[in-house]
Design a protein around this motif. Sequence first.
Motif, PDB file in Angstrom:
ATOM      1  N   GLU A  91       0.855  -1.187   0.000  1.00 22.02           N
ATOM      2  CA  GLU A  91       0.000   0.000   0.000  1.00 22.02           C
ATOM      3  C   GLU A  91       0.894   1.242   0.000  1.00 22.02           C
ATOM      4  OE1 GLU A  91      -2.687   2.107   3.353  1.00 22.02           O
ATOM      5  OE2 GLU A  91      -3.112  -0.016   3.019  1.00 22.02           O
ATOM      6  N   THR A  92       0.906   1.960  -1.114  1.00 15.14           N
ATOM      7  CA  THR A  92       1.772   3.131  -1.214  1.00 15.14           C
ATOM      8  C   THR A  92       0.995   4.323  -1.756  1.00 15.14           C
ATOM      9  OG1 THR A  92       2.528   2.562  -3.437  1.00 15.14           O
ATOM     10  CG2 THR A  92       3.858   1.739  -1.592  1.00 15.14           C
ATOM     11  N   ALA A 111      13.247   2.832   9.031  1.00 12.79           N
ATOM     12  CA  ALA A 111      11.905   3.406   8.903  1.00 12.79           C
ATOM     13  C   ALA A 111      11.903   4.596   7.949  1.00 12.79           C
ATOM     14  CB  ALA A 111      11.374   3.836  10.272  1.00 12.79           C
ATOM     15  N   PHE A 112      13.074   5.199   7.753  1.00 11.79           N
ATOM     16  CA  PHE A 112      13.172   6.373   6.878  1.00 11.79           C
ATOM     17  C   PHE A 112      13.664   6.016   5.475  1.00 11.79           C
ATOM     18  CE2 PHE A 112      13.331   8.239  11.129  1.00 11.79           C
ATOM     19  CZ  PHE A 112      12.366   9.226  11.009  1.00 11.79           C
ATOM     20  N   ASP A 113      13.966   4.733   5.243  1.00 10.64           N
ATOM     21  CA  ASP A 113      14.377   4.311   3.897  1.00 10.64           C
ATOM     22  C   ASP A 113      13.252   4.606   2.911  1.00 10.64           C
ATOM     23  OD1 ASP A 113      16.769   3.400   4.832  1.00 10.64           O
ATOM     24  OD2 ASP A 113      16.419   1.292   4.372  1.00 10.64           O
ATOM     25  N   ASP A 139       3.510   5.107   6.366  1.00  7.87           N
ATOM     26  CA  ASP A 139       4.225   5.620   7.540  1.00  7.87           C
ATOM     27  C   ASP A 139       5.302   6.643   7.165  1.00  7.87           C
ATOM     28  OD1 ASP A 139       5.940   3.773   6.310  1.00  7.87           O
ATOM     29  OD2 ASP A 139       6.753   3.036   8.209  1.00  7.87           O
ATOM     30  N   GLN A 140       5.414   6.976   5.889  1.00  8.86           N
ATOM     31  CA  GLN A 140       6.449   7.923   5.449  1.00  8.86           C
ATOM     32  C   GLN A 140       5.860   9.311   5.206  1.00  8.86           C
ATOM     33  OE1 GLN A 140       8.053   5.417   2.206  1.00  8.86           O
ATOM     34  NE2 GLN A 140       9.933   5.366   3.407  1.00  8.86           N
ATOM     35  N   LYS A 141       5.185   9.807   6.230  1.00  5.31           N
ATOM     36  CA  LYS A 141       4.510  11.103   6.106  1.00  5.31           C
ATOM     37  C   LYS A 141       5.504  12.239   5.828  1.00  5.31           C
ATOM     38  CE  LYS A 141       0.440  10.021   8.923  1.00  5.31           C
ATOM     39  NZ  LYS A 141       0.562   8.588   8.794  1.00  5.31           N
ATOM     40  N   GLN A 142       6.681  12.193   6.457  1.00  2.58           N
ATOM     41  CA  GLN A 142       7.658  13.267   6.264  1.00  2.58           C
ATOM     42  C   GLN A 142       8.190  13.259   4.833  1.00  2.58           C
ATOM     43  OE1 GLN A 142      10.819  13.361   9.149  1.00  2.58           O
ATOM     44  NE2 GLN A 142      11.786  15.151   8.221  1.00  2.58           N
ATOM     45  N   GLY A 166       5.338  14.362   2.486  1.00  2.00           N
ATOM     46  CA  GLY A 166       5.123  15.807   2.597  1.00  2.00           C
ATOM     47  C   GLY A 166       6.251  16.587   1.950  1.00  2.00           C
ATOM     48  N   GLY A 167       7.489  16.091   2.124  1.00  2.00           N
ATOM     49  CA  GLY A 167       8.639  16.750   1.507  1.00  2.00           C
ATOM     50  C   GLY A 167       8.551  16.724  -0.007  1.00  2.00           C
ATOM     51  N   ALA A 168       8.118  15.592  -0.564  1.00  2.00           N
ATOM     52  CA  ALA A 168       7.977  15.492  -2.018  1.00  2.00           C
ATOM     53  C   ALA A 168       6.852  16.397  -2.512  1.00  2.00           C
ATOM     54  CB  ALA A 168       7.715  14.045  -2.421  1.00  2.00           C
ATOM     55  N   ARG A 169       5.734  16.434  -1.784  1.00  2.00           N
ATOM     56  CA  ARG A 169       4.612  17.290  -2.198  1.00  2.00           C
ATOM     57  C   ARG A 169       5.011  18.762  -2.203  1.00  2.00           C
ATOM     58  NH1 ARG A 169      -1.103  16.056   0.200  1.00  2.00           N
ATOM     59  NH2 ARG A 169      -1.377  17.899  -1.052  1.00  2.00           N
ATOM     60  N   ALA A 170       5.854  19.160  -1.254  1.00  2.00           N
ATOM     61  CA  ALA A 170       6.308  20.553  -1.205  1.00  2.00           C
ATOM     62  C   ALA A 170       7.478  20.789  -2.163  1.00  2.00           C
ATOM     63  CB  ALA A 170       6.735  20.907   0.226  1.00  2.00           C
TER      64      ALA A 170
END
Length: 143
Positions: free
Chosen positions: A7-8, A86-88, A116-119, A122-126
């Motif tokens: 699920e991505t 978790a940040f990979d 779980d990769q909200k940061q 969000g970084g990509a969206r911005a």
Amino acid sequence: MSDTPTETRSVVVEREFPHPPDRLWRALTQPHLIEEWLMKNDFHPAVGHRFKLQGEWGGTLDCEVLVVEPDKALSYTWNFTHADPAFDLRSVVTFTLAPTGAGTRLRMEQTGFRPDQKQAYGGARAGWPQFFEKLERVLEKSA
């Protein structure tokens, strides 16, 4: 919410540029131009070529070219390895170019963000709209 690993989420940015597809293609595939709008790199437009993108934030993305269709489509992996797994990030960036009456519509889709990769999401969206702003300036300069 499901914990299914498949699920991505995706980030999509589309913009019309008043330039022909071949001009956008050059900006997407020539290392010195990529550096001006995206990041330092050792890119070469050949399927299977492995390259790195070096961010101003000090991180490095490991990439591999997946698709090269001159003036039409470019796709590559966009992977970031972190000390904390978790940040990979394991994602794919695809650029699609479509000629329009006024220039070219560029569509960028980055797929593979886990829930779980909200940061990172969000970084990509911005970040991608900002990259597109820089791309527009590069295109104007190279006119």
